[in-house]
Design a protein around this motif. Structure first.
Motif, mmCIF file in Angstrom:
data_model
loop_
_atom_site.group_PDB
_atom_site.id
_atom_site.type_symbol
_atom_site.label_atom_id
_atom_site.label_comp_id
_atom_site.label_asym_id
_atom_site.label_seq_id
_atom_site.Cartn_x
_atom_site.Cartn_y
_atom_site.Cartn_z
ATOM 1 N N VAL A 80 -7.224 6.267 -12.134
ATOM 2 C CA VAL A 80 -6.710 4.713 -11.760
ATOM 3 C C VAL A 80 -7.145 4.765 -10.340
ATOM 4 N N CYS A 81 -7.533 3.180 -10.200
ATOM 5 C CA CYS A 81 -8.700 2.898 -8.257
ATOM 6 C C CYS A 81 -7.812 1.566 -8.437
ATOM 7 N N PRO A 82 -5.954 2.161 -7.692
ATOM 8 C CA PRO A 82 -5.369 0.918 -7.437
ATOM 9 C C PRO A 82 -5.683 0.139 -6.599
ATOM 10 N N ALA A 86 -3.749 3.251 -1.678
ATOM 11 C CA ALA A 86 -2.608 4.156 -2.621
ATOM 12 C C ALA A 86 -3.064 5.782 -1.629
ATOM 13 N N TYR A 87 -3.091 6.161 -0.141
ATOM 14 C CA TYR A 87 -3.114 7.514 -0.035
ATOM 15 C C TYR A 87 -2.451 8.321 1.367
ATOM 16 N N TYR A 88 -2.775 9.540 1.828
ATOM 17 C CA TYR A 88 -1.523 9.802 2.804
ATOM 18 C C TYR A 88 -2.446 9.411 3.806
ATOM 19 N N THR A 89 -1.810 9.133 5.219
ATOM 20 C CA THR A 89 -2.282 8.919 6.181
ATOM 21 C C THR A 89 -2.349 9.814 7.221
ATOM 22 N N GLU A 95 -8.810 16.565 1.848
ATOM 23 C CA GLU A 95 -7.510 16.762 1.564
ATOM 24 C C GLU A 95 -7.055 15.715 0.124
ATOM 25 N N PHE A 100 -4.838 15.095 -5.381
ATOM 26 C CA PHE A 100 -5.473 14.445 -6.581
ATOM 27 C C PHE A 100 -5.806 15.293 -7.993
ATOM 28 N N ASN A 144 -9.799 5.880 -1.525
ATOM 29 C CA ASN A 144 -9.341 5.282 -2.941
ATOM 30 C C ASN A 144 -9.929 4.977 -3.880
ATOM 31 N N LEU A 145 -11.198 4.885 -3.762
ATOM 32 C CA LEU A 145 -12.072 5.155 -5.238
ATOM 33 C C LEU A 145 -12.114 6.386 -5.657
ATOM 34 N N MET A 147 -10.415 9.301 -4.870
ATOM 35 C CA MET A 147 -9.031 9.525 -5.518
ATOM 36 C C MET A 147 -9.166 9.276 -6.652
ATOM 37 N N ALA A 148 -9.270 8.165 -7.022
ATOM 38 C CA ALA A 148 -9.238 8.015 -8.429
ATOM 39 C C ALA A 148 -10.360 8.025 -9.565
ATOM 40 N N GLN B 217 4.310 2.582 -0.330
ATOM 41 C CA GLN B 217 3.235 2.782 -0.177
ATOM 42 C C GLN B 217 2.183 3.286 -0.953
ATOM 43 N N GLY B 218 3.124 2.667 -2.560
ATOM 44 C CA GLY B 218 2.417 3.051 -3.457
ATOM 45 C C GLY B 218 2.028 4.256 -4.078
ATOM 46 N N LEU B 219 2.624 5.309 -3.760
ATOM 47 C CA LEU B 219 1.929 7.070 -3.584
ATOM 48 C C LEU B 219 2.492 7.452 -5.024
ATOM 49 N N ARG B 222 0.530 6.344 -7.626
ATOM 50 C CA ARG B 222 -0.179 6.831 -8.109
ATOM 51 C C ARG B 222 0.034 8.646 -8.673
ATOM 52 N N VAL B 225 -0.002 8.567 -12.558
ATOM 53 C CA VAL B 225 -0.564 8.244 -13.854
ATOM 54 C C VAL B 225 -1.550 9.137 -13.628
ATOM 55 N N THR B 226 -0.637 10.778 -12.455
ATOM 56 C CA THR B 226 -1.776 11.550 -12.890
ATOM 57 C C THR B 226 -0.935 12.804 -14.469
#
Lengths: 246, 381
Positions: A80-82, A86-89, A95, A100, A144-145, A147-148, B217-219, B222, B225-226
């Motif tokens: 799923v690509c929201p 949504a990612y960890y800064t 990483e 994921f 983001n893509l 990771m999906a 942050q929507g994490l 996210r 959905v795994t």
């Protein structure tokens, strides 16, 4: 063979019906475009199919599994690509992607191979070791893509995947999405880029106010409505323009 | 539950600790600063916070030579050592044992004669009268043990040689320092057990922030959905915070000992301290989840987490005036247990220590389950 089936799917928030009696089937290996203006119900539909929202009524099956009772099986086969990245800064691009992959329980060697391949595809190889918090908007969209799709999903839900990408990266991403389809993946793509839907989608479903108002191949829809593009089709059906979802 | 997913999420959380400066400060630097600040203010560095040490001096040299007086003046002139005169060694040692002074220096009977002999025959060691200055130090303060002997040696050399270059051999030497365990506890000693709990209770804030910011942050969506299950997410949080808590306890224990904390007991007692503080960490993970269940943003989480932090801090750490009502907060039992063990020398099998452990364990289980249930029900969206 249908990979995704929706039967009278309905979602209400209070008195407001966001998805209204939606029924459609998507073939295995099909790239299906979901078009509609802001608030039409596209993202809500995807959230229901991913298990993030419970439908108010109706039924749906993803990969042959019921979304109400077999969500754990569905999660193993989807990516799923929201719409909102949504990612960890504090993690690097690599990483984030690897995290994921590990959440999908990927073997270490395969994970490395897929991560390298995806970072190459989305043009993040040189910045893979940079913290994602330092990425530009376009780079964030790309990670983001990646990771999906790191788990090489059989079914991919791509919610506005190319927003804020520069034209070159957007076209590279389109090629990547075509590559996914060529490998037999089933893809649902929501987009407000008419050109994107026309170029990529085997079939397009146009949603307005939660209802499916048109469903066919882009060419057939344009022919049926004597239009030169899908924007014109939408205007002829609703009297309004498709606006960018925010 | 899947080990790879749990380890992946735990590793992610630990990376956050050392990569995000604010979190690194809260988790690592804050306990260090707290321990050093309290140790310096209330501990072995002197009650006023200045770096001076009280040194008892027993002068057994009653000869007419000026050297003993010069040596004592030299000690005072360092500014670091404050001379307290004693008539006899036993009184001085008694005060050292009581913690009234940090060290005892005994000037031997033949001290003046020794330096005189050197002055008369500086190049003939065979003609010297040798003597030894006795030195006893407070065993409980690593700083005193490390800092005082070289200072005394320097003063002694200056007394013997004046401004001449120091050379070996010399007629007067300092005996091997005797380390004496002081039985009087400083104010810092009473505070140190509370410091262990003090750092752990801030886990409430870090957990509340972690969950709310990931939700913002929507994490969380996210990850949802795994194939990752909620129990894997909670387990990874618990493991990451237990690792952080272990590091905090280690830092505080080392820092407190360095600052003069007179902890009784051995390895088993230290292991108990780790165990009970880690139970408090679990408890505060529960408080963090409860906080994250009711707030909408990470900013609000910071504020509301003090609803759990402040009572634990004020009632259950090192503020004695309010400890009578502290029995309602888990940190009280941690501090009470550690005080019993480290200051009163209570065995691990004593009823008080075991009861404290049981209460903290029970509170931790109940609060963690409540937190998980609340977050699962209200906190996901």
């Amino acid at each position: 063979m249908l990979d995704i089936e929706l039967e009278s799917l309905t979602k209400k928030f209070g008195d407001k019906t966001v998805v209204d009696d939606l029924s459609l089937g998507i073939e295995k290996g099909e790239l299906f475009g979901l078009l509609g203006p802001n608030g039409a119900g596209k993202t809500t539909t995807i959230k229901i199919l991913c298990g993030l929202l419970e439908p108010t009524s109706g039924a749906a099956r993803v990969g042959g599994h019921d979304i109400r009772t077999e969500m754990h099986e569905i999660r193993k086969m989807i990516g799923v690509c929201p719409q909102e990245p949504a990612y960890y800064t504090f993690l690097t691009g690599r990483e984030n992607v690897e995290l994921f992959g590990r959440l999908h329980n990927m073997p270490r060697d395969l994970l490395k191979e897929k991560t390298d391949e995806l970072l190459e595809t989305v043009g993040l190889v040189e910045t893979a070791s940079t913290k994602a918090g330092k990425y530009s908007g376009g780079m964030i969209r790309r990670v983001n893509l990646a990771m999906a799709l790191v788990n090489d999903p059989a079914i991919a839900f791509l919610d506005e995947p190319t927003v804020a990408m520069d034209p070159q990266t957007r076209h590279a991403t389109w090629d990547f999405i075509r590559g996914l389809k060529a490998r037999g993946k089933t893809i649902i793509l929501t987009t407000h880029y008419i050109e994107e839907a026309e170029s990529l989608a085997d079939r397009v479903g146009i949603i307005d106010m939660g209802r499916l108002i048109a469903l066919d191949t882009p060419r057939s829809l344009m022919k049926k409505h004597s239009a030169t593009n899908l924007e014109e089709v939408f205007i002829k059906l609703t009297g309004r323009k498709i606006r960018e979802e925010t | 539950m899947n080990a790879q997913r749990i380890l992946a999420l735990t590793g992610k959380e630990l990376r956050k600790v050392y990569r995000e400066p604010a979190l690194l400060f809260m988790v690592i630097l804050f306990p260090v600063m707290l321990t050093v600040a309290f140790g310096a203010t209330f501990g072995a560095l002197g009650g006023g916070g200045d770096t001076t040490y009280a040194v008892g001096v027993v002068n057994l040299d009653h000869s007419a030579t000026p050297w003993a007086a010069a040596f004592k003046s030299g000690i005072s002139a360092t500014g670091m050592l404050v001379v307290v005169d004693y008539q006899d060694n036993s009184t001085a040692m008694k005060d050292l044992l009581q913690g009234s002074i940090d060290a005892v220096i005994v000037i031997p009977e033949n001290f003046g004669a020794s330096i005189d002999s050197f002055r008369l025959n500086p190049n003939n060691p065979g003609a010297w009268v040798n003597s030894t200055v006795g030195l006893s130090l407070d065993k409980g303060s690593m700083i005193v043990s490390a800092a005082v002997p070289p200072v005394v040696q320097r003063v002694l050399s200056t007394t013997i040689y004046g401004d001449m270059a120091v050379s070996e051999p010399q007629p007067v030497r300092i005996g091997n320092p005797t380390l004496v365990a002081s039985s009087q506890l400083s104010q810092f000693d009473y505070m140190a057990p509370g410091l262990f709990a003090y750092a752990a209770i801030f886990i409430t804030m870090t957990v509340a922030q972690a969950f709310t910011s990931e939700r913002e942050q929507g994490l969380l969506r996210r990850i949802a959905v795994t194939p990752t299950t909620p129990s894997e997410i909670f387990t990874s949080q618990i493991l990451a915070n237990l690792a952080t808590g272990t590091l905090q306890v280690a830092i505080i224990y080392a820092g407190a000992r360095l600052m003069g904390f007179h902890a009784l007991g051995g390895a088993a007692e230290v292991a108990y301290a780790f165990a009970i503080v880690l139970l408090l960490v679990v408890c505060n993970i529960g408080f963090g989840l409860l906080t994250a269940s009711v707030v909408k943003s990470s900013g609000a989480a910071t504020g509301l987490s003090f609803l759990f932090i402040l009572p634990q801090m004020l009632l259950g750490t090192f503020i004695p005036a309010l400890q009578s009502v502290g029995r309602f907060v888990p940190s009280y039992y941690v501090t009470d247990a550690l005080t019993s063990i480290f200051l009163r020398g209570a065995p691990l099998t004593s009823p008080v220590v075991l009861l404290d452990l049981a209460v903290v364990a029970a509170m931790s289980v109940v609060i963690l389950i409540a937190g998980i249930l609340a977050f699962s029900r209200f906190g996901k969206s």
